[in-house]
Write a protein that holds these residues in place. Structure first.
Motif, mmCIF file in Angstrom:
data_model
loop_
_atom_site.group_PDB
_atom_site.id
_atom_site.type_symbol
_atom_site.label_atom_id
_atom_site.label_comp_id
_atom_site.label_asym_id
_atom_site.label_seq_id
_atom_site.Cartn_x
_atom_site.Cartn_y
_atom_site.Cartn_z
ATOM 1 N N TRP A 51 0.787 -1.229 0.000
ATOM 2 C CA TRP A 51 0.000 0.000 0.000
ATOM 3 C C TRP A 51 0.817 1.276 0.000
ATOM 4 O O TRP A 51 1.861 1.341 0.648
ATOM 5 C CB TRP A 51 -0.856 -0.036 1.284
ATOM 6 C CG TRP A 51 -2.197 0.613 1.154
ATOM 7 C CD1 TRP A 51 -2.598 1.781 1.752
ATOM 8 C CD2 TRP A 51 -3.325 0.126 0.422
ATOM 9 N NE1 TRP A 51 -3.914 2.051 1.424
ATOM 10 C CE2 TRP A 51 -4.380 1.054 0.603
ATOM 11 C CE3 TRP A 51 -3.553 -0.985 -0.385
ATOM 12 C CZ2 TRP A 51 -5.638 0.899 0.018
ATOM 13 C CZ3 TRP A 51 -4.800 -1.141 -0.978
ATOM 14 C CH2 TRP A 51 -5.826 -0.211 -0.765
ATOM 15 N N LYS A 55 0.003 7.057 3.172
ATOM 16 C CA LYS A 55 1.279 7.103 3.887
ATOM 17 C C LYS A 55 1.967 8.439 3.587
ATOM 18 O O LYS A 55 1.997 8.871 2.437
ATOM 19 C CB LYS A 55 2.179 5.939 3.459
ATOM 20 C CG LYS A 55 1.614 4.576 3.821
ATOM 21 C CD LYS A 55 2.639 3.496 3.619
ATOM 22 C CE LYS A 55 2.080 2.083 3.650
ATOM 23 N NZ LYS A 55 1.155 1.743 4.698
ATOM 24 N N TYR A 62 7.792 9.630 3.920
ATOM 25 C CA TYR A 62 7.279 8.257 3.845
ATOM 26 C C TYR A 62 6.522 7.983 2.538
ATOM 27 O O TYR A 62 6.507 6.849 2.055
ATOM 28 C CB TYR A 62 6.397 8.008 5.075
ATOM 29 C CG TYR A 62 5.976 6.569 5.325
ATOM 30 C CD1 TYR A 62 6.591 5.490 4.695
ATOM 31 C CD2 TYR A 62 4.942 6.296 6.216
ATOM 32 C CE1 TYR A 62 6.192 4.180 4.958
ATOM 33 C CE2 TYR A 62 4.537 4.995 6.485
ATOM 34 C CZ TYR A 62 5.165 3.944 5.843
ATOM 35 O OH TYR A 62 4.761 2.657 6.096
ATOM 36 N N SER A 63 5.919 9.003 1.919
ATOM 37 C CA SER A 63 5.133 8.712 0.704
ATOM 38 C C SER A 63 6.065 8.243 -0.424
ATOM 39 O O SER A 63 5.773 7.259 -1.112
ATOM 40 C CB SER A 63 4.301 9.921 0.269
ATOM 41 O OG SER A 63 5.130 11.004 -0.039
ATOM 42 N N ALA A 66 7.404 4.698 0.378
ATOM 43 C CA ALA A 66 6.395 3.657 0.152
ATOM 44 C C ALA A 66 6.198 3.423 -1.345
ATOM 45 O O ALA A 66 6.027 2.282 -1.797
ATOM 46 C CB ALA A 66 5.074 4.059 0.815
ATOM 47 N N ASP A 153 -1.582 0.902 -5.441
ATOM 48 C CA ASP A 153 -1.840 -0.041 -4.347
ATOM 49 C C ASP A 153 -2.138 -1.453 -4.836
ATOM 50 O O ASP A 153 -2.500 -1.673 -5.990
ATOM 51 C CB ASP A 153 -3.007 0.465 -3.495
ATOM 52 C CG ASP A 153 -2.670 1.789 -2.841
ATOM 53 O OD1 ASP A 153 -1.486 1.985 -2.503
ATOM 54 O OD2 ASP A 153 -3.574 2.630 -2.690
ATOM 55 N N SER A 313 5.002 5.689 11.523
ATOM 56 C CA SER A 313 5.868 5.590 10.341
ATOM 57 C C SER A 313 7.117 4.789 10.706
ATOM 58 O O SER A 313 7.431 4.633 11.890
ATOM 59 C CB SER A 313 6.250 6.999 9.866
ATOM 60 O OG SER A 313 5.080 7.773 9.675
ATOM 61 N N CYS A 328 8.838 -1.002 11.534
ATOM 62 C CA CYS A 328 7.773 -0.294 10.819
ATOM 63 C C CYS A 328 6.430 -0.972 11.039
ATOM 64 O O CYS A 328 6.353 -2.142 11.371
ATOM 65 C CB CYS A 328 8.046 -0.295 9.317
ATOM 66 S SG CYS A 328 8.008 -1.942 8.610
ATOM 67 N N SER A 330 3.741 -1.795 8.428
ATOM 68 C CA SER A 330 3.673 -1.929 6.966
ATOM 69 C C SER A 330 4.868 -2.704 6.433
ATOM 70 O O SER A 330 5.428 -2.389 5.387
ATOM 71 C CB SER A 330 3.561 -0.580 6.235
ATOM 72 O OG SER A 330 2.278 -0.032 6.442
ATOM 73 N N SER A 333 4.173 -4.089 2.865
ATOM 74 C CA SER A 333 4.322 -3.076 1.812
ATOM 75 C C SER A 333 5.790 -2.758 1.555
ATOM 76 O O SER A 333 6.193 -2.515 0.420
ATOM 77 C CB SER A 333 3.604 -1.779 2.226
ATOM 78 O OG SER A 333 2.269 -2.050 2.578
ATOM 79 N N GLU A 373 -2.251 7.246 11.792
ATOM 80 C CA GLU A 373 -2.261 7.724 10.419
ATOM 81 C C GLU A 373 -2.895 6.721 9.475
ATOM 82 O O GLU A 373 -3.641 7.065 8.581
ATOM 83 C CB GLU A 373 -0.825 7.992 9.983
ATOM 84 C CG GLU A 373 -0.756 8.459 8.565
ATOM 85 C CD GLU A 373 0.672 8.469 8.060
ATOM 86 O OE1 GLU A 373 0.835 8.795 6.896
ATOM 87 O OE2 GLU A 373 1.591 8.139 8.820
ATOM 88 N N CYS A 374 -2.555 5.460 9.656
ATOM 89 C CA CYS A 374 -3.127 4.470 8.748
ATOM 90 C C CYS A 374 -3.806 3.409 9.590
ATOM 91 O O CYS A 374 -3.421 3.153 10.716
ATOM 92 C CB CYS A 374 -2.043 3.878 7.870
ATOM 93 S SG CYS A 374 -0.589 3.432 8.789
#
Ligand SMILES: Cc1cc2nc3c(=O)[nH]c(=O)nc-3n(C[C@H](O)[C@H](O)[C@H](O)COP(=O)(O)OP(=O)(O)OC[C@H]3O[C@@H](n4cnc5c(N)ncnc54)[C@H](O)[C@@H]3O)c2cc1C
Length: 376
Positions: A51, A55, A62-63, A66, A153, A313, A328, A330, A333, A373-374
């Motif tokens: 995903w 993020k 982080y975007s 990711a 995603d 994060s 982490c 995630s 991902s 956040e997620c």
């Protein structure tokens, strides 16, 4: 007995296994030290999304991280299948985050706008109303406001992934040692002596990849590592004919046809029980989104503990010289980037300056509120 190695990875969940596999690609001698079957392990209880969207809201860097991670996933999947014969069921056809109310959709829209504005490079997403979403997911309920969609995603089978990483690591010469929980860390010159109930391990470098166990390892090294458990409950339906072509944060159809419904976000310490109360609430919420589920049987449910830092994060840092922290929420991902990039810095012995935004220093004082956040 004393076992010697260049790099000892502490933790054999998806993070430690990704790094261990990556170290074999760098031709670095390593061992992965893990606890036993009864250990707490997020990697065995997660939702399997690969995903990007969402993020980077709390930590802008982080975007991009990711996004690079999911771009490298097809190569990881290909390598694992050719080495081990295990298909990790990677599907990257895009993903949706469903918003039940117009207010939630507005909030989502402004969150993604903020992430896109700070992202270095293109960041594509769409905000869909009920009708546009219905074209992609015909089974959506009539009262749902809409969704955000991102083409980056996807999803994979997290158990197959863990299995394949372990198998690939061993096939490429890595040494995986279960029942070797690290109890103490001493120094011998510049090397680390890791004490386990089954003997000591002498390593030039170590990787703290123990999920929630990193807090204790940090104490052993004199550094506070702020990770805490957040419970998530997941339910799984009986097998169905194909109903969803896209992964969604709230539900996804697995390669076997089951629909996974998830997941709660509960601050309840180390309690891994499922609860009737949350099961009912999740089932009701799922039926609101997809009314057809009201006649479908739930066949399984479980709870697992997320590994959550104060801003939810990842943290990458060299906590004392030669000891690298990789943790982490995630880990699925980020599996490919941990295998291909993070393992390289560890092999080279330093965290690159570009990764500074992910260091422990960003928390200033630890104990800040845990971010949400997620919701995976
Ligand atoms: C409900 C839920 C849903 C999730 N959904 C997603 C998702 O859709 N997509 C996604 O990318 N991520 C998801 N995650 C997060 C993902 O599961 C985690 O990021 C990932 O599993 C973390 O892996 P890890 O290896 O750091 O930790 P873990 O899997 O917890 O493994 C830690 C390992 O370290 C070992 N260990 C601990 N202490 C020691 C010690 N002292 N010595 C040796 N070994 C030790 C443990 O035995 C364990 O094997 C979800 C998590 C949950 C709980």
């Amino acid at each position: 007995m004393l076992l010697e190695t260049d790099v000892a990875v502490i933790g054999g969940g998806v993070v430690g296994a990704s790094i261990g596999y990556g170290l074999t690609l760098q031709n670095v001698d390593s061992v992965v030290l893990d606890e036993g079957d009864g250990a707490i392990r997020a990697s065995r209880g997660n939702f399997g999304l690969v995903w990007v969207q969402g993020k980077g809201l709390a930590l802008p860097a982080y975007s991009a991280w990711a996004m690079r991670a999911v771009e490298q996933w097809p190569e990881l999947s290909r390598q694992l299948e050719s080495l081990t014969g295990i298909d990790v069921a990677l599907v990257q056809t895009g993903g949706l985050f469903i918003c039940k109310t117009p207010e939630a959709l507005d909030r989502r829209s402004s969150d993604l706008e903020q992430i896109a504005a700070r992202h270095d490079g293109p960041y594509e997403y769409e905000i869909l109303d009920n009708q546009s979403m219905r074209n992609m997911v015909p089974k959506i309920g009539p009262d749902v406001a809409g969704a955000s969609y991102s083409r980056y995603d996807g999803q994979a089978d997290p158990l197959r992934l863990l299995h394949a990483l372990h198998r690939a690591y061993r096939l490429k010469g890595g040494r995986y040692l279960p029942d070797h929980g690290v109890l103490a860390i001493d120094m011998k010159g510049e090397k680390f002596i890791l004490k386990t109930a089954r003997g000591d391990v002498l390593a030039s470098r170590i990787v703290l990849a123990s999920g929630l166990g990193n807090a204790t390892l940090g104490d052993l090294l004199g550094r506070q590592i702020p990770v805490k458990p957040i419970r998530g409950q997941i339910m799984v339906t009986e097998r169905l004919a194909p109903v969803f072509s896209f992964a969604m944060e709230q539900a996804r159809q697995t390669i076997d046809g089951t629909v996974m419904i998830g997941s709660s976000w509960e601050d309840v310490g180390y309690d891994v029980n499922t609860t009737f109360e949350h099961g009912c609430a999740m089932a009701r919420a799922a039926i609101d989104l997809f009314p057809f589920l009201s006649t479908v049987r739930i066949v399984r449910s479980w709870a697992a503990l997320r590994v959550i830092s104060p801003d939810a994060s990842p943290i990458y840092d060299e906590v004392v010289p030669g000891a690298f922290l990789v943790t982490c929420h995630s880990g699925v991902s980020l599996a490919a980037i941990h295998a291909f990039e993070t393992s390289r810095w560890i092999a080279e012995g330093n965290v690159p300056p570009a990764m500074r935004p992910f260091s422990l220093n960003r928390f200033g004082h630890v104990g800040a509120p845990i971010g949400a956040e997620c919701s995976l």
